[in-house]
Structures are given as C-alpha cells and as structure tokens.
Motif scaffolding. Structure first.
Motif, PDB file in Angstrom:
ATOM      1  N   THR A 280      -7.545 -21.757 -53.250  1.00 22.19           N
ATOM      2  CA  THR A 280      -6.565 -22.747 -53.690  1.00 22.19           C
ATOM      3  C   THR A 280      -5.445 -22.880 -52.662  1.00 22.19           C
ATOM      4  OG1 THR A 280      -7.047 -22.330 -56.021  1.00 22.19           O
ATOM      5  CG2 THR A 280      -4.924 -23.339 -55.519  1.00 22.19           C
ATOM      6  N   ALA A 281      -5.038 -21.766 -52.070  1.00 19.21           N
ATOM      7  CA  ALA A 281      -4.006 -21.805 -51.035  1.00 19.21           C
ATOM      8  C   ALA A 281      -4.472 -22.606 -49.824  1.00 19.21           C
ATOM      9  CB  ALA A 281      -3.643 -20.379 -50.614  1.00 19.21           C
ATOM     10  N   PHE A 282      -5.717 -22.410 -49.434  1.00 21.80           N
ATOM     11  CA  PHE A 282      -6.270 -23.134 -48.287  1.00 21.80           C
ATOM     12  C   PHE A 282      -6.328 -24.630 -48.586  1.00 21.80           C
ATOM     13  CE2 PHE A 282     -10.034 -23.186 -45.098  1.00 21.80           C
ATOM     14  CZ  PHE A 282      -9.155 -23.466 -44.052  1.00 21.80           C
ATOM     15  N   LEU A 283      -6.767 -24.968 -49.807  1.00 19.27           N
ATOM     16  CA  LEU A 283      -6.838 -26.365 -50.206  1.00 19.27           C
ATOM     17  C   LEU A 283      -5.450 -27.003 -50.221  1.00 19.27           C
ATOM     18  CD1 LEU A 283      -8.349 -28.837 -51.398  1.00 19.27           C
ATOM     19  CD2 LEU A 283      -8.010 -27.798 -53.653  1.00 19.27           C
ATOM     20  N   ALA A 284      -4.471 -26.294 -50.772  1.00 19.84           N
ATOM     21  CA  ALA A 284      -3.115 -26.837 -50.836  1.00 19.84           C
ATOM     22  C   ALA A 284      -2.578 -27.122 -49.441  1.00 19.84           C
ATOM     23  CB  ALA A 284      -2.200 -25.860 -51.578  1.00 19.84           C
ATOM     24  N   LEU A 318      -3.238 -14.665 -43.932  1.00 17.33           N
ATOM     25  CA  LEU A 318      -3.442 -15.849 -43.091  1.00 17.33           C
ATOM     26  C   LEU A 318      -3.264 -17.132 -43.896  1.00 17.33           C
ATOM     27  CD1 LEU A 318      -6.468 -14.870 -40.833  1.00 17.33           C
ATOM     28  CD2 LEU A 318      -4.198 -15.565 -40.056  1.00 17.33           C
ATOM     29  N   ARG A 319      -3.721 -17.121 -45.138  1.00 19.60           N
ATOM     30  CA  ARG A 319      -3.509 -18.291 -45.990  1.00 19.60           C
ATOM     31  C   ARG A 319      -2.006 -18.535 -46.190  1.00 19.60           C
ATOM     32  NH1 ARG A 319      -8.291 -19.613 -44.856  1.00 19.60           N
ATOM     33  NH2 ARG A 319     -10.007 -19.155 -46.297  1.00 19.60           N
ATOM     34  N   GLU A 320      -1.255 -17.457 -46.382  1.00 14.17           N
ATOM     35  CA  GLU A 320       0.187 -17.598 -46.533  1.00 14.17           C
ATOM     36  C   GLU A 320       0.812 -18.102 -45.232  1.00 14.17           C
ATOM     37  OE1 GLU A 320       4.167 -14.889 -47.418  1.00 14.17           O
ATOM     38  OE2 GLU A 320       2.196 -14.107 -48.017  1.00 14.17           O
ATOM     39  N   LEU A 337       1.427 -13.652 -40.077  1.00 15.99           N
ATOM     40  CA  LEU A 337       0.402 -13.433 -39.051  1.00 15.99           C
ATOM     41  C   LEU A 337       0.376 -11.969 -38.619  1.00 15.99           C
ATOM     42  CD1 LEU A 337       0.754 -16.579 -36.754  1.00 15.99           C
ATOM     43  CD2 LEU A 337      -1.193 -15.980 -38.205  1.00 15.99           C
ATOM     44  N   SER A 338       1.558 -11.374 -38.440  1.00 15.43           N
ATOM     45  CA  SER A 338       1.618  -9.966 -38.052  1.00 15.43           C
ATOM     46  C   SER A 338       0.970  -9.088 -39.111  1.00 15.43           C
ATOM     47  CB  SER A 338       3.079  -9.564 -37.849  1.00 15.43           C
ATOM     48  OG  SER A 338       3.182  -8.172 -37.578  1.00 15.43           O
ATOM     49  N   ALA A 365      -9.053 -15.744 -35.292  1.00 17.30           N
ATOM     50  CA  ALA A 365      -8.484 -16.521 -34.193  1.00 17.30           C
ATOM     51  C   ALA A 365      -8.399 -18.001 -34.541  1.00 17.30           C
ATOM     52  CB  ALA A 365      -9.327 -16.324 -32.929  1.00 17.30           C
ATOM     53  N   GLY A 366      -9.419 -18.512 -35.229  1.00 17.73           N
ATOM     54  CA  GLY A 366      -9.425 -19.927 -35.590  1.00 17.73           C
ATOM     55  C   GLY A 366      -8.305 -20.282 -36.553  1.00 17.73           C
ATOM     56  N   LEU A 367      -8.074 -19.430 -37.558  1.00 16.33           N
ATOM     57  CA  LEU A 367      -7.005 -19.702 -38.517  1.00 16.33           C
ATOM     58  C   LEU A 367      -5.633 -19.556 -37.875  1.00 16.33           C
ATOM     59  CD1 LEU A 367      -8.451 -17.955 -41.706  1.00 16.33           C
ATOM     60  CD2 LEU A 367      -8.221 -20.408 -41.282  1.00 16.33           C
ATOM     61  N   GLU A 368      -5.497 -18.609 -36.948  1.00 17.19           N
ATOM     62  CA  GLU A 368      -4.220 -18.489 -36.246  1.00 17.19           C
ATOM     63  C   GLU A 368      -3.969 -19.715 -35.371  1.00 17.19           C
ATOM     64  OE1 GLU A 368      -1.490 -15.429 -33.615  1.00 17.19           O
ATOM     65  OE2 GLU A 368      -3.493 -14.794 -34.267  1.00 17.19           O
ATOM     66  N   ALA A 369      -5.024 -20.248 -34.761  1.00 15.79           N
ATOM     67  CA  ALA A 369      -4.876 -21.474 -33.964  1.00 15.79           C
ATOM     68  C   ALA A 369      -4.328 -22.605 -34.825  1.00 15.79           C
ATOM     69  CB  ALA A 369      -6.227 -21.864 -33.366  1.00 15.79           C
ATOM     70  N   GLN A 370      -4.810 -22.706 -36.061  1.00 17.28           N
ATOM     71  CA  GLN A 370      -4.340 -23.769 -36.945  1.00 17.28           C
ATOM     72  C   GLN A 370      -2.862 -23.594 -37.285  1.00 17.28           C
ATOM     73  OE1 GLN A 370      -7.018 -23.914 -40.318  1.00 17.28           O
ATOM     74  NE2 GLN A 370      -8.823 -24.022 -39.001  1.00 17.28           N
ATOM     75  N   CYS A 371      -2.413 -22.347 -37.396  1.00 11.78           N
ATOM     76  CA  CYS A 371      -0.995 -22.101 -37.674  1.00 11.78           C
ATOM     77  C   CYS A 371      -0.125 -22.582 -36.517  1.00 11.78           C
ATOM     78  CB  CYS A 371      -0.752 -20.615 -37.928  1.00 11.78           C
ATOM     79  SG  CYS A 371      -1.418 -19.992 -39.487  1.00 11.78           S
ATOM     80  N   TRP A 372      -0.479 -22.206 -35.294  1.00 15.93           N
ATOM     81  CA  TRP A 372       0.329 -22.610 -34.136  1.00 15.93           C
ATOM     82  C   TRP A 372       0.260 -24.119 -33.930  1.00 15.93           C
ATOM     83  CZ3 TRP A 372       3.764 -19.317 -33.321  1.00 15.93           C
ATOM     84  CH2 TRP A 372       3.515 -17.949 -33.357  1.00 15.93           C
ATOM     85  N   SER A 373      -0.876 -24.703 -34.255  1.00 19.42           N
ATOM     86  CA  SER A 373      -0.995 -26.159 -34.160  1.00 19.42           C
ATOM     87  C   SER A 373      -0.032 -26.841 -35.138  1.00 19.42           C
ATOM     88  CB  SER A 373      -2.437 -26.579 -34.449  1.00 19.42           C
ATOM     89  OG  SER A 373      -2.571 -27.976 -34.420  1.00 19.42           O
TER      90      SER A 373
END
Length: 476
Positions: A280-284, A318-320, A337-338, A365-373
């Motif tokens: 649900t967090a990912f969807l939101a 990571l979702r958070e 992230l940490s 790595a992919g989810l972290e990329a989305q955060c920085w993006s």
C-alpha cells in the motif's frame, strides 16, 4: 476445468529418507535457508521454506521442478536425483505417471507437475531454455492469448469452474489440496510477473483470486489448514493487486490491497498485514500520495517488528524513504535509506517471508535510485539505477522485466542529468526487451524519457531512440 491427476490416490506417499538424512542435524527452516543460499550462488530463485522441506521428506514431492533440481545438484555435487531419494521424472510426470497409476478421479494435483502429455518445460517458469525455445514461448505469451496465460496459471487448479471452486460450491470442506493450489497460484503469478510484466497477467489472475475467497468462505476441516488458506488468499490478493498496480490500474490495486489487509485483520495475521501495508505504501507513492506512503510504511514496520526479518524491515524502510522523497524531505529520506541499508547488511534469515525473494541488491539499488530521482538528484539516481541493472543482468538474467525496469529508470535519470546520448543508448536497450515484457509502468517511463529527449533529437543516437519509440504500439 479438469486438472491433472494426482500422483497417487490409492497409496500413501513414501517418505524420502535419503533426503532427510542429507538434512542432518539442521532444522527444516535452517535447511530451507541453505537451499535459498545455494540457489543464489547459481543465479536461481526458489521460494524454499520449512514446509517445502517437510513435503519433500514426507514424499509428497516425488520429483522437484527444474529449478530445485539444479539447486539440489549444486548443493550435493556428484549425486543424482535418485541419490537424493527422488523418483525418475518420467514416472511422476506426463504419460508415464498415468500409465503407472491408472485411471484417477478428477482432482487437484498435489505435486509440481505440468499438463499431462506435454513437454514439462513448456510452462515451467523455472526452466532454462535455449534462445530459440525462449523466443517462441515469449512471442506466444506476448500475443495476449487467454489460452496462453491459462496454460501458465492452469496447473494451479484455481480457475473459476475448476475442481477447487466446484468443491467449495458443493459444500465440501476445504483440505490440503485446495490450500496448496492457492499457494502455488501465488508463486506462479510472481514468477510470471518477474519474467513478462503485469499487463498480460492481471485479467487472468483475477479468477484464481475469486476462487480462493470462495474456498475461504467454504471453511476447512482443521485450524492449521484454515490458517494457511487465509494467508494464501491474502497473499494472492496482494499478488493480483500488484499486477493491477504495475499495469497502472491504481484503483483496482488499492481495492485488492485493502482486501488483503482486511483478511489480515480478521484473522490476526501480522505477517500478511505487514505485506499489505508495504505494498500500500508503494502504491501511495506511485499514485502521488507521499504522506500516505510514509504512514503506510510506518504501519508496515510496526506489524513487521513481530518477526525477526531484517530484510523485511529494510524493504519497509525503503518504502518510507520513497514517501519522504515524494514529500521533498531529504533528511527524512536519508534517515530511512540509512536504516534500509543497515538492516539489509545484516543478511538473509530463516524468518524472511517467502514473497521477499525478489528483494536483493538489485532491488535495493533500484529503489534507492527512485528516491534520488524524486529528490531531483539525477546523477546520483543514475548511478544507483546503473548498478541495479548491472546486478540484475548478472545475477538473474531470466527475469527480463526487472532488467527492463532498472534500465528504464537509468535512461530517464541520464536524460534529466544532461546525458542524452547515454540516455538514448539505455532507452534502446529497454526497447529491445519489450518483445518479452508487457509493463505499463516501463512503457510510461520510456514515454517520459522520450519527451525529455525531444529537444536533443539531433544528438547522436537520440533520433534513433525517438523513432523506434514512436513505432511502439500504444498501450490500451
């Protein structure tokens, strides 16, 4: 819809004593963890748990599927399947099994098999195929044929009108066979999504979900069976919800996740609740509701603290982080992230949920990329996306959808970071994979990248990407 015959209805399974001896002093959970580690060593992905080990030792699984075969032979070099206590494949599958056991009543299959009389590799999502076989089967899958997807999901025995639903509608109490079919449906959907993406699966997967809840309403004979059935139905709701989510049907996804959460709350299943809140967090986040994403991820963390899975808590962190990034809160994102990296570095454990088999270094790595993006740090995002694509290509080349996703993220980040030539090169790599993958998410990402690259159409390689992208069939 008739299903394949059961391995044997006239005699009890014969315990696999050889396999039990190889387990030695390790508990079933410890041995299952060793199987998963061995799978990762050879680039395989299996969802082995203590229950699977128990079924092998009890003789319920007379011959493993191809993925498990490769893993077991890697774990015990020099031994054959026969040495491990398994029956020859020809006696368990296809015509050989029918000849050995004679006429059987129509029921749900209890072993890992394929439609009788067919090539067992034809719908085995684990099988290693030649390039020619793989191309033919992928082209068949991408036609969108209902029959093709039915063949892939059919062995689960959960299609509407099949034996599972018929049993429920006749008022018969649900037993081991039906529960196992629900669990296998979940596994098959996850594997098919990893390979081909969600678009070709969602509509077909809704039928097994409806049947699972029909079974749940029918009731079971034992509490342990009931617990497994409600957990399986909830996990199936999440899997179908993910297919809706990944194919851009956000309202449908929200409904399926809510159904899973309600099932978790009714039955007091904290593990299912954590999974439902995690998705649900990912969807939101994807739906543009970042504050809801943060709150859902924190709810998932509270539910997940009942278990000892560091990997689950890492994914939830990571979702958070994704929610904080969507809010533009760099500090909150970095803290999450940490926490995600610290928990991930503690490694895998016996308490990791089966559904988390997708979560490895590439996904991190992919989810972290989305955060920085989301925070607008395109160069940093591109570095993580490049790492994710490289790891996925090296470790799990059979999961084309994930490779395409990470590479699409890379293309978009490079385009926004001011590297149009590299972005176009990455975009072309994604285009080359779309013959194997149907994912509205990936197509949407490519469309965004194409718009960003339009002002650079004169740059080397960009015009080629734009022309090929323009020739893509539009998603409906």
């Amino acid at each position: 819809m008739a299903s394949s015959p059961m391995a044997s209805s006239t005699q009890s399974p014969r315990p696999n004593l050889a396999f039990r001896q190889l387990r030695g002093q390790r508990s079933p959970g410890e041995f299952a963890a060793a199987v998963r580690r061995a799978a990762r060593e050879i680039g395989e992905r299996v969802s082995c748990d203590a229950r699977y080990v128990g079924r092998v030792e009890a003789g319920e699984i007379r011959c493993p599927n191809y993925a498990y075969e490769r893993v077991f032979l890697h774990m015990f070099p020099g031994r054959t399947l026969s040495d491990l206590g398994f029956a020859p494949r020809a006696l368990v599958r296809g015509r050989g099994a029918r000849a050995e056991s004679g006429p059987q009543p129509t029921t749900m299959q209890l072993y890992e098999s394929h439609p009788s009389g067919s090539d067992p590799r034809a719908c085995d999502p684990y099988a290693v195929q030649t390039h020619e076989e793989s191309d033919v089967q992928r082209r068949a899958f991408m036609t969108g044929s209902t029959a093709t997807v039915a063949a892939a999901l059919g062995p689960a025995g959960l299609a509407l009108g099949g034996p599972a639903e018929a049993a429920a509608l006749r008022g018969r109490r649900v037993g081991e066979a039906e529960v196992h079919a629900v669990e296998e449906a979940v596994r098959k959907i996850r594997l098919l999504d990893d390979r081909h993406g969600a678009d070709g699966l969602y509509r077909r997967a809704a039928a097994p979900l409806r049947t699972a809840y029909t079974l749940l309403d029918a009731g079971t004979t034992r509490q342990t069976t009931s617990d497994r059935l409600h957990a399986g139905a909830g996990e199936l709701a999440i899997s179908v919800g993910w297919l809706a989510h990944d194919s851009g049907r956000f309202d449908d996804a929200r409904s399926h996740y809510a159904e899973a959460l309600a099932t978790a709350r009714v039955y007091g299943d904290a593990a299912l609740e954590a999974h439902a809140f995690c998705n649900t967090a990912f969807l939101a986040r994807d739906a543009g509701r970042p504050r809801e994403a943060v709150r859902a991820a924190q709810a998932a963390a509270r539910a997940a603290h009942h278990f000892g899975s560091h990997r689950l808590l890492s994914l939830v962190a990571l979702r958070e982080a994704g929610g904080w990034a969507g809010l533009g809160d760099r500090g909150g994102c970095e803290q999450a992230l940490s926490r995600a990296h610290s928990l991930f570095d503690r490694g895998v454990g016996d308490d990791d949920p089966e559904w988390m088999s997708f979560y490895g270094p590439a996904e991190l790595a992919g989810l972290e990329a989305q955060c920085w993006s989301a925070l607008g740090e395109w160069g940093r995002a591109a570095g993580h996306a490049r790492l994710a694509a490289a790891i996925a290509s090296a470790q799990t080349p059979q999961f084309t959808r994930n490779i395409a996703l990470y590479t699409a993220e890379l293309a978009d980040d490079l385009a926004r970071a001011g590297h149009p030539d590299e972005a176009a090169e990455a975009g072309l790599r994604v285009l080359s994979l779309l013959g194997e993958v149907q994912s509205s998410r990936i197509q949407s990402m490519l469309a965004t990248t194409a718009r960003v690259l339009l002002p650079h159409r004169s740059t080397a390689g960009v015009s080629d990407f734009l022309e090929k992208h323009a020739c893509l069939p539009r998603a409906v």
